[in-house]
Design a protein around this motif. Sequence first.
Motif, PDB file in Angstrom:
ATOM      1  N   PHE A 159       3.419   2.707   1.575  1.00  0.00           N
ATOM      2  CA  PHE A 159       2.866   1.390   1.877  1.00  0.00           C
ATOM      3  C   PHE A 159       1.419   1.274   1.421  1.00  0.00           C
ATOM      4  O   PHE A 159       0.963   0.206   1.046  1.00  0.00           O
ATOM      5  CB  PHE A 159       2.981   1.089   3.371  1.00  0.00           C
ATOM      6  CG  PHE A 159       4.399   0.939   3.820  1.00  0.00           C
ATOM      7  CD1 PHE A 159       5.167  -0.114   3.381  1.00  0.00           C
ATOM      8  CD2 PHE A 159       4.966   1.861   4.669  1.00  0.00           C
ATOM      9  CE1 PHE A 159       6.485  -0.256   3.780  1.00  0.00           C
ATOM     10  CE2 PHE A 159       6.273   1.728   5.073  1.00  0.00           C
ATOM     11  CZ  PHE A 159       7.038   0.675   4.632  1.00  0.00           C
ATOM     12  N   TYR A 160       0.690   2.375   1.445  1.00  0.00           N
ATOM     13  CA  TYR A 160      -0.698   2.362   1.008  1.00  0.00           C
ATOM     14  C   TYR A 160      -0.791   2.138  -0.501  1.00  0.00           C
ATOM     15  O   TYR A 160      -1.660   1.408  -0.969  1.00  0.00           O
ATOM     16  CB  TYR A 160      -1.367   3.681   1.386  1.00  0.00           C
ATOM     17  CG  TYR A 160      -2.815   3.765   0.983  1.00  0.00           C
ATOM     18  CD1 TYR A 160      -3.783   3.044   1.675  1.00  0.00           C
ATOM     19  CD2 TYR A 160      -3.212   4.542  -0.088  1.00  0.00           C
ATOM     20  CE1 TYR A 160      -5.111   3.102   1.302  1.00  0.00           C
ATOM     21  CE2 TYR A 160      -4.542   4.601  -0.467  1.00  0.00           C
ATOM     22  CZ  TYR A 160      -5.478   3.887   0.234  1.00  0.00           C
ATOM     23  OH  TYR A 160      -6.786   3.942  -0.142  1.00  0.00           O
ATOM     24  N   SER A 161       0.112   2.728  -1.255  1.00  0.00           N
ATOM     25  CA  SER A 161       0.070   2.625  -2.715  1.00  0.00           C
ATOM     26  C   SER A 161       0.687   1.338  -3.243  1.00  0.00           C
ATOM     27  O   SER A 161       0.302   0.868  -4.307  1.00  0.00           O
ATOM     28  CB  SER A 161       0.804   3.812  -3.339  1.00  0.00           C
ATOM     29  OG  SER A 161       0.194   5.022  -2.976  1.00  0.00           O
ATOM     30  N   PHE A 162       1.646   0.779  -2.526  1.00  0.00           N
ATOM     31  CA  PHE A 162       2.391  -0.371  -3.038  1.00  0.00           C
ATOM     32  C   PHE A 162       2.243  -1.593  -2.144  1.00  0.00           C
ATOM     33  O   PHE A 162       3.179  -2.355  -1.949  1.00  0.00           O
ATOM     34  CB  PHE A 162       3.864  -0.014  -3.216  1.00  0.00           C
ATOM     35  CG  PHE A 162       4.091   1.078  -4.200  1.00  0.00           C
ATOM     36  CD1 PHE A 162       3.961   0.845  -5.553  1.00  0.00           C
ATOM     37  CD2 PHE A 162       4.422   2.354  -3.772  1.00  0.00           C
ATOM     38  CE1 PHE A 162       4.152   1.847  -6.475  1.00  0.00           C
ATOM     39  CE2 PHE A 162       4.622   3.369  -4.689  1.00  0.00           C
ATOM     40  CZ  PHE A 162       4.485   3.119  -6.048  1.00  0.00           C
ATOM     41  N   TRP A 163       1.051  -1.825  -1.612  1.00  0.00           N
ATOM     42  CA  TRP A 163       0.807  -2.960  -0.742  1.00  0.00           C
ATOM     43  C   TRP A 163       0.995  -4.278  -1.477  1.00  0.00           C
ATOM     44  O   TRP A 163       1.377  -5.273  -0.892  1.00  0.00           O
ATOM     45  CB  TRP A 163      -0.607  -2.895  -0.159  1.00  0.00           C
ATOM     46  CG  TRP A 163      -1.660  -2.945  -1.215  1.00  0.00           C
ATOM     47  CD1 TRP A 163      -2.227  -1.896  -1.851  1.00  0.00           C
ATOM     48  CD2 TRP A 163      -2.238  -4.117  -1.786  1.00  0.00           C
ATOM     49  NE1 TRP A 163      -3.120  -2.318  -2.777  1.00  0.00           N
ATOM     50  CE2 TRP A 163      -3.152  -3.697  -2.766  1.00  0.00           C
ATOM     51  CE3 TRP A 163      -2.069  -5.486  -1.570  1.00  0.00           C
ATOM     52  CZ2 TRP A 163      -3.886  -4.580  -3.517  1.00  0.00           C
ATOM     53  CZ3 TRP A 163      -2.804  -6.365  -2.329  1.00  0.00           C
ATOM     54  CH2 TRP A 163      -3.715  -5.911  -3.289  1.00  0.00           C
ATOM     55  N   TRP A 164       0.732  -4.267  -2.765  1.00  0.00           N
ATOM     56  CA  TRP A 164       0.788  -5.492  -3.554  1.00  0.00           C
ATOM     57  C   TRP A 164       2.203  -6.022  -3.699  1.00  0.00           C
ATOM     58  O   TRP A 164       2.394  -7.180  -4.050  1.00  0.00           O
ATOM     59  CB  TRP A 164       0.174  -5.256  -4.939  1.00  0.00           C
ATOM     60  CG  TRP A 164       0.802  -4.103  -5.661  1.00  0.00           C
ATOM     61  CD1 TRP A 164       0.439  -2.799  -5.611  1.00  0.00           C
ATOM     62  CD2 TRP A 164       1.927  -4.167  -6.535  1.00  0.00           C
ATOM     63  NE1 TRP A 164       1.261  -2.040  -6.396  1.00  0.00           N
ATOM     64  CE2 TRP A 164       2.179  -2.857  -6.981  1.00  0.00           C
ATOM     65  CE3 TRP A 164       2.738  -5.200  -6.988  1.00  0.00           C
ATOM     66  CZ2 TRP A 164       3.219  -2.563  -7.845  1.00  0.00           C
ATOM     67  CZ3 TRP A 164       3.770  -4.899  -7.857  1.00  0.00           C
ATOM     68  CH2 TRP A 164       3.984  -3.589  -8.270  1.00  0.00           C
ATOM     69  N   ILE A 216       4.070  -6.839  -1.425  1.00  0.00           N
ATOM     70  CA  ILE A 216       4.293  -7.846  -0.386  1.00  0.00           C
ATOM     71  C   ILE A 216       4.337  -9.243  -1.005  1.00  0.00           C
ATOM     72  O   ILE A 216       5.151 -10.076  -0.614  1.00  0.00           O
ATOM     73  CB  ILE A 216       3.178  -7.759   0.682  1.00  0.00           C
ATOM     74  CG1 ILE A 216       3.312  -6.462   1.465  1.00  0.00           C
ATOM     75  CG2 ILE A 216       3.201  -8.951   1.608  1.00  0.00           C
ATOM     76  CD1 ILE A 216       2.152  -6.190   2.380  1.00  0.00           C
ATOM     77  N   GLU A 219       3.769   6.684   4.887  1.00  0.00           N
ATOM     78  CA  GLU A 219       2.560   5.879   4.980  1.00  0.00           C
ATOM     79  C   GLU A 219       1.925   5.709   3.600  1.00  0.00           C
ATOM     80  O   GLU A 219       1.391   4.647   3.282  1.00  0.00           O
ATOM     81  CB  GLU A 219       1.573   6.556   5.923  1.00  0.00           C
ATOM     82  CG  GLU A 219       0.290   5.786   6.103  1.00  0.00           C
ATOM     83  CD  GLU A 219      -0.644   6.493   7.054  1.00  0.00           C
ATOM     84  OE1 GLU A 219      -1.848   6.519   6.753  1.00  0.00           O
ATOM     85  OE2 GLU A 219      -0.179   7.007   8.075  1.00  0.00           O
ATOM     86  N   ASN A 220       2.012   6.727   2.767  1.00  0.00           N
ATOM     87  CA  ASN A 220       1.461   6.653   1.414  1.00  0.00           C
ATOM     88  C   ASN A 220       2.205   5.617   0.576  1.00  0.00           C
ATOM     89  O   ASN A 220       1.611   4.971  -0.294  1.00  0.00           O
ATOM     90  CB  ASN A 220       1.527   8.025   0.752  1.00  0.00           C
ATOM     91  CG  ASN A 220       0.760   8.054  -0.546  1.00  0.00           C
ATOM     92  OD1 ASN A 220      -0.139   7.254  -0.760  1.00  0.00           O
ATOM     93  ND2 ASN A 220       1.114   8.978  -1.405  1.00  0.00           N
TER      94      ASN A 220
END
Length: 134
Positions: free
Chosen positions: A5-10, A12, A2-3
Motif C-alpha cells: 500500500f505504501y508503494s502503490f498508493w496512487w 487508488i 504494508e509496503n
Amino acid sequence: MENLFYSFWWLIFPIGFMIAGAFNSFLGYKRQKDALNLLRAYADKGQEPPAELLKVLQRPLDDDSWTGSSSAPRQPTNYWSLFGLFAALSAGFVGAGYYTDMDRGSGAFTIVAFVMGAVAVWALISALTTRRNR
C-alpha cells in the motif's frame, strides 16, 4: 503487505475512477429500464406517454448531462491547441531530464517526454486530418 500500500498508493485514483464509471453505467441502465417499464405501463393502459418520458428514452446511454438535454451544442476539439500543449510538455520534460538531475538518472522524465511527444504527434495528425465546418 504494508509496503504494498505504501508503494502503490496512487492506484487508488484509477480504481476509484473505474468504480465511479461502473456506477454511472449502472445508473444509466437503471434509468433506461425504469423508463421502459413506465412506457410499458402506459401502453397497457392505452394512454399516450408524456413527452418527457420519450426524451429520456431517446437520450444516449453514454450522455453525461444530468438534465437530460444539453443547452449548447458540443464544440469540436481544437487539436492544434492540444498539439501545442503536449509539444511544450514534451520539450519541458526533455529539458528537465537532460539539464537537471531531478529524476536522479532513472530516465523517468525521458519516458514521460516520449509519451507526451506521442500524444503531440497524435494531436498533429488529428489537426491535419479533421475537417472544420466554417
